[in-house]
Design a protein around this motif. Structure first.
Motif, short mmCIF file in Angstrom:
data_model
loop_
_atom_site.label_atom_id
_atom_site.label_comp_id
_atom_site.label_asym_id
_atom_site.label_seq_id
_atom_site.Cartn_x
_atom_site.Cartn_y
_atom_site.Cartn_z
N GLY A 140 -1.51 16.60 11.63
CA GLY A 140 -0.91 16.15 10.38
C GLY A 140 -1.77 16.61 9.21
N PHE A 141 -1.17 17.33 8.28
CA PHE A 141 -1.90 17.76 7.08
C PHE A 141 -1.43 16.91 5.91
N VAL A 142 -2.37 16.22 5.31
CA VAL A 142 -2.02 15.25 4.28
C VAL A 142 -1.43 15.95 3.05
N VAL A 143 -0.34 15.42 2.55
CA VAL A 143 0.25 15.96 1.32
C VAL A 143 -0.08 14.98 0.19
N ALA A 195 7.91 21.95 5.83
CA ALA A 195 7.56 21.60 7.20
C ALA A 195 8.75 20.90 7.85
N VAL A 196 8.96 21.15 9.12
CA VAL A 196 10.09 20.49 9.80
C VAL A 196 9.77 19.02 10.00
N VAL A 197 8.57 18.74 10.50
CA VAL A 197 8.22 17.36 10.82
C VAL A 197 7.23 16.82 9.79
N THR A 198 7.59 15.70 9.19
CA THR A 198 6.66 15.06 8.25
C THR A 198 6.49 13.60 8.67
N THR A 199 5.29 13.11 8.48
CA THR A 199 4.99 11.75 8.91
C THR A 199 4.77 10.89 7.68
N SER A 200 5.25 9.66 7.73
CA SER A 200 4.96 8.75 6.62
C SER A 200 4.38 7.47 7.22
N TYR A 201 3.31 7.02 6.64
CA TYR A 201 2.67 5.80 7.17
C TYR A 201 1.81 5.16 6.10
N VAL A 202 1.56 3.89 6.28
CA VAL A 202 0.63 3.18 5.39
C VAL A 202 -0.61 2.89 6.22
N LEU A 203 -1.71 3.41 5.75
CA LEU A 203 -2.94 3.31 6.53
C LEU A 203 -3.62 1.98 6.28
N ILE A 204 -4.10 1.38 7.31
CA ILE A 204 -4.91 0.18 7.11
C ILE A 204 -6.23 0.63 6.55
N GLU A 205 -6.57 0.06 5.40
CA GLU A 205 -7.81 0.49 4.76
C GLU A 205 -8.99 0.21 5.68
N ARG A 228 -3.58 1.93 13.77
CA ARG A 228 -4.06 1.55 12.45
C ARG A 228 -3.08 1.88 11.33
N LYS A 229 -1.84 2.04 11.63
CA LYS A 229 -0.87 2.27 10.57
C LYS A 229 -0.09 0.97 10.40
N PHE A 230 -0.10 0.46 9.18
CA PHE A 230 0.63 -0.76 8.87
C PHE A 230 2.11 -0.55 9.06
N PRO A 231 2.83 -1.55 9.48
CA PRO A 231 4.28 -1.43 9.39
C PRO A 231 4.63 -1.25 7.91
N GLN A 232 5.45 -0.29 7.60
CA GLN A 232 5.73 -0.05 6.19
C GLN A 232 7.09 -0.61 5.79
N ARG A 233 7.19 -0.94 4.53
CA ARG A 233 8.43 -1.52 4.03
C ARG A 233 9.43 -0.40 3.77
N PHE A 234 10.72 -0.75 3.85
CA PHE A 234 11.71 0.31 3.74
C PHE A 234 11.69 0.99 2.37
N PHE A 235 11.34 0.22 1.33
CA PHE A 235 11.31 0.89 0.02
C PHE A 235 10.21 1.95 -0.02
N ASN A 236 9.18 1.76 0.81
CA ASN A 236 8.15 2.79 0.92
C ASN A 236 8.71 4.04 1.57
N VAL A 237 9.57 3.82 2.55
CA VAL A 237 10.22 4.94 3.22
C VAL A 237 10.97 5.77 2.18
N ASN A 249 0.85 -1.19 0.00
CA ASN A 249 0.00 0.00 0.00
C ASN A 249 0.88 1.24 0.00
N SER A 250 0.52 2.20 -0.86
CA SER A 250 1.42 3.34 -0.96
C SER A 250 1.27 4.21 0.29
N PRO A 251 2.38 4.80 0.70
CA PRO A 251 2.34 5.51 1.97
C PRO A 251 1.70 6.89 1.85
N ASN A 252 1.12 7.32 2.93
CA ASN A 252 0.65 8.70 3.03
C ASN A 252 1.75 9.53 3.64
#
Ligand SMILES: NC(=O)c1ccc[n+]([C@@H]2O[C@H](COP(=O)([O-])OP(=O)(O)OC[C@H]3O[C@@H](n4cnc5c(N)ncnc54)[C@H](OP(=O)(O)O)[C@@H]3O)[C@@H](O)[C@H]2O)c1
Length: 1197
Positions: A628-631, A1104-1114, A1083-1092, A174-177
């Motif tokens: 968190g504001f979604v990009v 933004a200084v702080v950005t979050t990356s996560y894969v959401l469980i649908e 509810r955030k899936f563990p994400q794969r490093f290539f997603n990172v 799943n692509s990360p947010n």
């Protein structure tokens, strides 16, 4: 039939493999080598061996996911030459394991597939016997890899000459947010303080044109309405008067026809196309077009009712539905609702219809809580049946008839465009208020400005509008209030206004709280101290909360910016609950600003107590919270201007993903030449490229036929491999053409002087670009290698394109030079493509239809033969680049993410890396990774150091400075010390802060001083999503991460580099993967490093200084009336892939193939089934599957 031994394995029509098989009576394999048993690696030091987990972690990182039966390599030496292999009697997995040894012998980051094996010998006679029936025991067999002869062998199996190709399979997950995690004030900035309007300029123009159309329409109406047919006529007169007052031009400056024409043109214009729906225009047009005669009013009203849904998606109406705004609202509600399921009730849903778009979209991103959504209106809202909402039918305008059951039923009552329709507002709000639980919320959206725009529609649909009057003064045109009037109105009815947003042109959103006034005196504890001296007191106070009255509140307060209170508090609420906990942080840094006073008796604190909000952060003179504001992906990949670009692909093997990226030249160094051995040996010169030649090698690299890895290591930076010839100008302005290491499909290049030819004056640069490789190849093959002489004939084959290096090069260079002078070398026929047609250029070469030389034009050639190349700006996707001359310090770099980050940095140009940890190299995996990076020509050093005082920081710095000026500092260190909050001792609690707080403060300190501050480009501190979402048992870890974020915010304010990626748990490397825990945080899936890595470039360049990356469980909202079953969820997910909104509406026996499933979709479905219900079905079977068939399979699974 003669026995030839030839075989083929086919799947239907397609050939999977072929070869020759022979058998022999003789022993085929040397017995002493192949009959060995037992481990060769057991007992070796940890740093020399990689264990089974590390072997398969490395393979997972590269995209191979072996299940337990296939994980046959038990141990391997760091250099992969020796392995311990499991023999459990299963031949298939055993043979696969021997193949895995081939893969392990070729480290890297990508997935390769074996495509050719020169020979496989299987000799069961020398292989250990089958383990005894029924035993779980297995035998260990030593395996070996001979890198010189390329032989892998273990037991009775030997593979010689394995050839692999890089798989072009896109790693799917799943692509990360990505979210930007920043401070958001609860109250809108006042219009003068707004930095940018919520709406775009195009939307503003559209809104202005609608306003003018409405004004002219009303004017025409009133002029034509001789028989008084218009309803609400007095209000229309008022609306026109107001429109005339607020319009920027006199009413006579346009007329109905011209206003309509302007609006029509705008809707059809390019800008208008950016706005997909124009319901306001269409409904206004319909309203004004109906001739004012007979029973026109009824007819029009009915027509408008039918098409009312046009309005919903009009951007003027939907501006507030931006996920940023709604997500913020809903997260604020969720933060303050104690229970797990939040009840939302939308009244007047047919008009407002928040349930359709805004809320479901925002709920998709919300993680922690579940939601139950009920809608209600006078009519049965038919189109709501497709949504996971419970539908009620009652008249919201008749509060007397509110169903009893709705009393105090919801945590959030939503009223969009509903209140102003009420004749008696006081009665209405009293009725609505009853539906909200004490302490619950009311969300109101109303039009407060530019009222005349939509008024004509309103005047038609309602027979008579709401009453004038009310203590706040007249309601405009009988129904509307201004912002200030609404605010006063809500206050009068006892609501606390906790949030306000204005869309910048017409509407306001109010989040109000139905108060639950606490009586029990609040307790305040200060938690500023970074040494956590407050810990015991907070523990004791939290323990007291359990038996305290419902209205008891514990207020944790931090009055300094550098505090970890936010993350700490989030985690604490997971353990203690939110109902009685409140937090305040004053992190305002504006000099001289008056800060709120937080004491039990202060007015500031009393106001907070009244509002009773859980999160109260004071920053920039405002109360608010961090959000968190979604990009969106499109924004992440938005191109930016750059003076230096090169072409590359976004996904390997996919020509259509070719893009221009900003090149490392941007940061002042050259292409991959710099820092390479070749560059040290050769004199090079910067050339500005005008035309770049495309060759088959470029196309074969881009389409995955050949791999980047086969190219020589040190001649280029790994991410730019396209283009090796060009024409252009040197810095002096002289016209040249040349051959150079990639990437020459670029705007500039650093080219060895020895392979540059001056372009003859009678050639254009376009002509010149066709020459270098073609003639160099021809001379090389025919003259240098072929010894061609006069009178000989030659056969020319398209595949001959290798150009030699070394001494032959001078001869070759001279041959081309002489050929140019003598006129033998002539420009070739060519086909030129612009930079925006790069994909077409590649496809043309790939199709091999065009015999002309394919060129990509980078710039226009000037008329002058000698002139400087003007500075040009190109659009490029951002990619982070590292300077090969600078050193990069990775504190905690020996950990899972640290080593992978180092590898990525190498691919992006870094050549000097200092990795630190407290204990240095501890595992074989670390040793292997470092040795691999060193083989890539990188200077990697490892320093075992604990960064706990200034002395150790200086030692680290000196070490880095010896390697080169410091270009980047990364803090990737972590050591977890998790526990229940109530069980922590202070010693253990603060241990988790060493790597986050102490280390980051020291790194911040040294990086602000000379010489580092002059050379530093990157200051990156890894944080965790635990800091923004909290997690059980991790109050200390969250605290530490929050402090680190604040350190970086302060740096950014001081104009220094600062980036904080907040990662969700990582599935394949690092601390979570190592624990074998697939931790699902909120509810955030563990994400794969290539997603990172997919999102890291954006995070590194975000403002933004702080950005979050996560894969959401649908997930979707829980349909009111019950949880969705697993079967339904899976069928719905499959339906989504097929583009079917409601699977219950399709024929359950229809095969997917007949519903248009293609091979990609079937892979997607396959993955969904394997992931969600562990159901493995071949893609072919999926195409023949039906919904009914799938349902019974899942039920029986
Ligand atoms: N992995 C995940 O799922 C995940 C999720 C979210 C965020 N993160 C963040 O990502 C970063 C890397 O995590 P990871 O998974 O790679 O962790 P990891 O594999 O445990 O590596 C952490 C490294 O930090 C070193 N370290 C610990 N304390 C240190 C100190 N005081 N000074 C210097 N080095 C120290 C450790 O080595 P020694 O013990 O030898 O010192 C180890 O090499 C951390 O900041 C973590 O918070 C990770």
């Amino acid at each position: 039939m003669p026995i030839t031994g030839e075989f083929q394995v086919r799947d239907g029509e397609s050939l999977l493999s072929s070869g020759v098989i022979t058998s022999s009576d003789d022993t085929l394999l040397e017995t002493d080598q192949h009959t060995k048993k037992g481990s060769v690696l057991e007992g070796k030091p940890d740093t020399e061996v990689i264990n089974v987990n590390e072997v398969y972690r490395e393979l997972i990182l590269r995209g191979y996911e072996y299940g337990p039966f296939f994980q046959g390599i038990r141990r391997a030496s760091v250099d992969s030459r020796d392995t311990d292999i499991r023999w459990d009697g299963r031949w298939i997995s055993y043979l696969d394991t021997v193949l895995q040894m081939c893969l392990l012998s070729r480290p890297g980051t990508h997935q390769s597939l074996p495509v050719l094996l020169e020979s496989v010998i299987i000799d069961p006679r020398v292989h250990p016997a089958q383990p005894a029936e029924g035993t779980e025991e297995f035998e260990t067999i030593p395996g070996s890899w001979d890198p010189v002869l390329d032989i892998v062998a273990a037991g009775g199996v030997e593979i010689r000459g394995s050839h692999t190709i890089r798989s072009s399979r896109r790693l799917t997950h799943n692509s990360p947010n990505v979210e930007e995690y920043t401070f958001a004030p609860y109250m809108d900035p006042s219009p003068s303080e707004r930095s940018a309007p919520v709406v775009s300029k195009a939307l503003m123009n559209y809104s202005d044109a609608c306003f003018e159309f409405s004004r002219q329409g009303m004017k025409r109406w009133l002029a034509e309405d001789k028989d008084n047919l218009l309803p609400n006529k007095q209000e229309i007169v008022e609306a026109l008067e107001m429109a005339n007052k607020i319009a920027s031009t006199p009413e006579t400056a346009s007329n109905y026809a011209s206003a309509k024409a302007t609006l029509e043109a705008l809707v059809k214009s390019k800008n208008g196309h950016g706005l997909p729906n124009h319901g306001v225009f269409e409904m206004l047009d319909m309203t004004f077009s109906e001739p004012l005669q007979g029973d026109y009013w009824e007819t029009l009203r009915k027509k408008l009712h039918v098409v009312r849904s046009y309005l919903w998606d009009d951007p003027i109406i939907a501006a507030m539905e931006s996920p940023d705004i709604i997500k913020f609202v809903l997260e604020t509600v969720a933060d303050n609702v104690p229970q797990q399921v939040v009840e939302i009730l939308e009244v007047g849903a047919a008009r407002g219809s928040y349930y359709r778009q805004a809320i479901p979209k925002a709920l998709d991103y919300l993680s922690v809580k579940d939601w139950r959504y009920t809608i209600a209106d006078k009519f049965f809202v038919e189109d709501a049946v497709d949504y996971p909402v419970k539908i009620l039918q009652f008249d919201p305008l008749d509060p007397a008839n509110f169903p009893e059951a709705q009393n105090e039923s919801c945590d959030l009552l939503v009223l969009k465009w509903t209140l102003h329709m009420e004749v008696d507002l006081d009665e209405a709000i009293t009725g609505f208020s009853k539906m909200i639980k004490p302490g619950g919320f009311l969300l109101v959206e109303e039009n407060v400005e530019r009222l005349p725009t939509l008024f004509p529609i309103k005047a038609i649909v309602s027979a008579s509008l709401g009453g004038h009057g009310g203590p706040e003064g007249d309601r405009s045109f009988g129904c509307f209030y201004t912002d200030a009037q609404w605010t006063a109105f809500f206050k009068r009815h006892g609501f606390e206004q906790v949030m306000h947003r204005h869309d910048g042109f017409s509407a306001s959103l109010f989040l109000l709280r139905k108060p639950l006034v606490p009586i029990t005196p609040p307790v305040i504890v200060n938690v500023d101290d970074l040494q956590c001296s407050w810990l015991e007191e907070v523990q004791a106070r939290c323990a007291e909360l359990r038996d305290s009255p419902k209205d008891a509140r514990l207020w944790l307060v931090a009055k300094t910016e550098l505090s970890g209170i936010l993350g700490f508090f989030r985690s604490l609420t997971w353990e203690v609950g939110i109902d009685k906990l409140r937090c305040i942080q004053i992190c305002d840094s504006s000099p001289g600003s008056k800060l709120p006073e937080i004491t039990a008796d202060s007015a500031d604190f009393k106001e907070l107590v009244r509002k009773d909000m859980a999160y109260n952060i004071y920053k920039n003179g405002k109360w608010g919270s961090y959000r968190g504001f979604v990009v969106p992906e499109a924004v992440r990949q938005k191109e930016r201007e750059s003076n230096f670009v090169y072409a590359d692909w976004l996904s390997a093997g996919d020509i259509s993903s070719l893009h221009w990226f900003n090149s490392p030249l941007k940061i002042g160094h050259h292409n991959g030449m710099l820092g390479s051995k070749l560059a040290q040996q050769l004199e090079t010169e910067t050339c500005y490229i005008y035309y770049a030649g495309l060759n088959l090698r470029d196309v074969m690299l881009a389409n995955g036929t050949i791999q980047r890895d086969i190219l020589p290591d040190e001649t280029f930076f790994k991410e730019g491999v396209l283009g090796i010839e060009f024409s252009g100008r040197k810095s002096s302005g002289k016209r040249v053409m040349g051959l150079c290491p990639p990437p020459a499909l670029a705007s500039s290049v650093q080219c060895p002087v020895s392979s540059l030819w001056t372009v003859p004056d009678h050639w254009t640069l376009e002509e010149a670009a066709t020459v270098p490789l073609a003639y160099a190849t021809a001379y090389y093959c025919l003259v240098v290698v072929g010894g061609l002489q006069k009178g000989k004939t030659v056969f020319i084959h398209a595949g001959t394109s290798t150009v030699g290096q070394g001494p032959e090069w001078t001869q070759l260079y001279d041959l081309v030079q002489t050929g140019i002078q003598s006129g033998v070398v002539k420009p070739l026929k060519r086909a030129v493509f612009g930079m925006d047609k790069i994909v077409d250029a590649f496809k043309t070469v790939e199709a091999q239809k065009e015999t002309a030389k394919v060129l990509v034009k980078i710039r226009d050639e000037e008329a002058q033969k000698l002139c400087q190349t003007p500075k040009t700006s190109f659009s490029a996707v951002h990619r982070t680049c590292f300077d090969p001359t600078k050193s990069y310090v990775l504190v905690g770099g020996m950990g899972g993410m640290g080593l992978e980050t180092a590898h990525w940095m190498v691919l992006r140009g870094a050549k000097k890396i200092l990795l630190t940890s407290r204990s240095g190299i501890r595992t074989g995996y670390q040793a292997r990774k470092i040795s691999f990076l060193r083989q890539l020509g990188v200077d990697i050093e490892v320093l075992a150091i604990s960064l706990n005082n200034r002395k150790s920081a200086d030692e680290l710095l000196q070490h880095a400075l010896k390697m080169g000026p410091v270009g980047g500092i990364f803090n990737i260190a972590t050591a977890l010390h998790d526990d229940n909050f109530s069980d922590f001792t202070r010693d253990v609690f603060v241990k988790a802060l060493d790597s986050k707080v102490t280390t980051s403060l020291l790194l911040d300190e040294i990086s602000r001083e000379k010489p580092v501050r002059d050379t530093l480009d990157h200051f990156v501190m890894y944080s965790s999503i635990v800091a923004s979402h909290g997690h059980m048992g991790q109050t200390n870890y969250a605290f530490g991460n929050s402090v680190l974020e604040k350190i970086c915010e302060r740096r950014k304010r001081d104009g220094l580099p600062a980036t904080v990626p907040q990662w969700a748990s990582i599935a394949d490397v690092g601390i979570v993967a190592q624990m074998g825990n697939q931790v699902i945080i909120t509810r955030k899936f563990p994400q794969r490093f290539f997603n990172v890595l997919n999102v890291f470039d954006y995070m590194m360049s975000s403002a933004a200084v702080v950005t979050t990356s996560y894969v959401l469980i649908e997930r979707s909202m829980i349909a009111a009336g019950g949880e969705e079953s697993m079967v339904d969820q899976v069928l719905k997910a499959v339906g989504k892939i097929l583009g079917i909104k409601n699977v219950s509406t399709v024929d359950g026996d229809k095969e997917f193939i007949d519903m248009g499933v293609d091979s990609l979709m079937s892979v997607e479905i396959k993955q969904a089934l394997e992931r969600d219900v562990d159901l493995v079905i071949s893609t072919k079977d999926i195409q023949l599957m039906t919904f009914n068939g799938l349902k019974s399979l899942i039920e029986g699974n």
